[in-house]
Design a protein around this motif. Structure first.
Motif, PDB file in Angstrom:
ATOM      1  N   PRO A  90      32.413 -22.803 -45.734  1.00  0.00           N
ATOM      2  CA  PRO A  90      31.196 -22.995 -45.211  1.00  0.00           C
ATOM      3  C   PRO A  90      30.235 -21.970 -45.855  1.00  0.00           C
ATOM      4  N   ASN A  91      28.752 -22.297 -45.873  1.00  0.00           N
ATOM      5  CA  ASN A  91      27.933 -21.376 -46.282  1.00  0.00           C
ATOM      6  C   ASN A  91      27.770 -20.177 -45.179  1.00  0.00           C
ATOM      7  N   ARG A  92      27.556 -18.951 -45.770  1.00  0.00           N
ATOM      8  CA  ARG A  92      27.201 -18.007 -44.742  1.00  0.00           C
ATOM      9  C   ARG A  92      25.823 -17.433 -45.108  1.00  0.00           C
ATOM     10  N   LYS A 117      31.531 -19.932 -31.914  1.00  0.00           N
ATOM     11  CA  LYS A 117      30.314 -21.032 -32.272  1.00  0.00           C
ATOM     12  C   LYS A 117      29.263 -20.856 -31.170  1.00  0.00           C
ATOM     13  N   ILE A 132      18.953 -20.554 -36.921  1.00  0.00           N
ATOM     14  CA  ILE A 132      20.363 -20.728 -36.480  1.00  0.00           C
ATOM     15  C   ILE A 132      20.518 -21.876 -35.650  1.00  0.00           C
ATOM     16  N   ARG A 133      21.759 -22.760 -35.648  1.00  0.00           N
ATOM     17  CA  ARG A 133      21.987 -23.785 -35.056  1.00  0.00           C
ATOM     18  C   ARG A 133      23.052 -23.875 -34.239  1.00  0.00           C
ATOM     19  N   ASP A 136      27.002 -23.533 -35.402  1.00  0.00           N
ATOM     20  CA  ASP A 136      27.010 -22.265 -36.335  1.00  0.00           C
ATOM     21  C   ASP A 136      28.267 -21.348 -35.925  1.00  0.00           C
ATOM     22  N   GLN A 137      28.874 -20.528 -36.687  1.00  0.00           N
ATOM     23  CA  GLN A 137      29.783 -19.744 -36.287  1.00  0.00           C
ATOM     24  C   GLN A 137      29.446 -18.253 -36.602  1.00  0.00           C
ATOM     25  N   VAL A 167      26.315 -15.422 -40.052  1.00  0.00           N
ATOM     26  CA  VAL A 167      26.710 -16.906 -39.544  1.00  0.00           C
ATOM     27  C   VAL A 167      27.033 -17.835 -40.645  1.00  0.00           C
ATOM     28  N   ARG A 169      28.098 -21.654 -41.878  1.00  0.00           N
ATOM     29  CA  ARG A 169      27.596 -22.809 -41.318  1.00  0.00           C
ATOM     30  C   ARG A 169      28.628 -23.788 -42.427  1.00  0.00           C
ATOM     31  N   ASN A 188      23.448 -29.531 -49.779  1.00  0.00           N
ATOM     32  CA  ASN A 188      23.885 -29.909 -48.265  1.00  0.00           C
ATOM     33  C   ASN A 188      22.968 -30.902 -47.550  1.00  0.00           C
ATOM     34  N   VAL A 190      21.417 -31.769 -43.795  1.00  0.00           N
ATOM     35  CA  VAL A 190      21.389 -31.184 -42.247  1.00  0.00           C
ATOM     36  C   VAL A 190      20.388 -32.206 -41.455  1.00  0.00           C
TER      37      VAL A 190
END
Length: 238
Positions: A90-92, A117, A132-133, A136-137, A167, A169, A188, A190
């Motif tokens: 994931p991207n952070r 999450k 933020i979506r 997202d973690q 976060v 993603r 990416n 989205v």
């Protein structure tokens, strides 16, 4: 940046609290053009002049997570070390909620210990406004990993200001499509939803279909900018 024009340059670091970080530019993003001028044909001197110009528009391409990991290693920012190299990386992104933020405007699935999450984002809340979506973690808060955090400490951090959220993603699997060569770096992808409350999209495009379209402008107070769409993004499908 890593390197200078002529040629695309890669983001090497993002200053905490700076403009780049606030609009979602990330480590290893690639600067493709400035104000519509490709960096492939730009001189180093012109590049420096553009960086001082205001207003100025950057077209940024985001590559896959392997590039992010390599760039992170180059600056000793090993934020991806807890994820196996064979896993989808994931991207952070780090988000700062400062003293002006009364409520975070997001809810989570469960409580620590363990990464969380994002379950919901209020349509007019801080979380959504910064990009933020749902899905997202949350990995850490103020540098403390949620894996070892208690539920009580988490609640205390959520009320603290300023507070920083790291976060994660996940890279969107749909990026592996037939119109992009398998050998190319995969940007990416989205999906954004404009619901019934959106009167105007607040963005303009370069040209019309058939063909994918690039976002030409985003109104400063429009829906597109509020959800994280940027100039240079490419509309693939509707």
């Amino acid at each position: 940046f890593t390197g200078k024009p002529p040629g695309y340059v890669q983001v090497k670091t993002c200053i905490s609290g700076g403009w780049a970080e606030s609009v979602g530019i990330q480590l290893a993003d690639q600067i493709v053009s400035i104000d519509g001028e490709e960096l492939q044909g730009m001189s180093a001197d012109d590049f420096k002049k553009y960086l001082k110009k205001r207003p100025v528009q950057f077209f940024v391409e985001r590559t896959g997570a392997e590039e992010v990991a390599r760039a992170a290693e180059d600056v000793a920012a090993t934020k991806v070390q807890d994820i196996p190299a064979t896993a989808a990386q994931p991207n952070r992104v780090e988000f700062l909620a400062d003293e002006s933020v009364a409520k975070l405007g997001m809810a989570f699935q469960g409580l620590p210990p363990g990464h969380l999450k994002v379950k919901t984002c209020a349509s007019d809340g801080w979380a959504k406004s910064v990009g933020i979506r749902v899905g997202d973690q949350i990995v850490s808060i103020d540098g403390e990993d949620l894996e070892g955090m208690s539920a009580d400490s988490f609640k205390t951090y959520c009320k603290k200001r300023p507070v920083r959220f790291l976060v994660a993603r996940a890279v969107v699997e749909e990026a592996q499509t037939e119109d992009i060569p398998a050998t190319a770096a995969q940007p990416n992808r989205v999906e954004f939803l404009a619901d019934e409350s959106v009167a105007k999209l607040g963005m303009a495009f370069q040209g019309l279909p058939p063909g994918h379209l690039k976002v030409k402008t985003c109104a400063s107070d429009g829906w597109a900018k509020s959800v994280g769409i940027r100039v240079g993004d490419q509309i693939v499908s509707i």
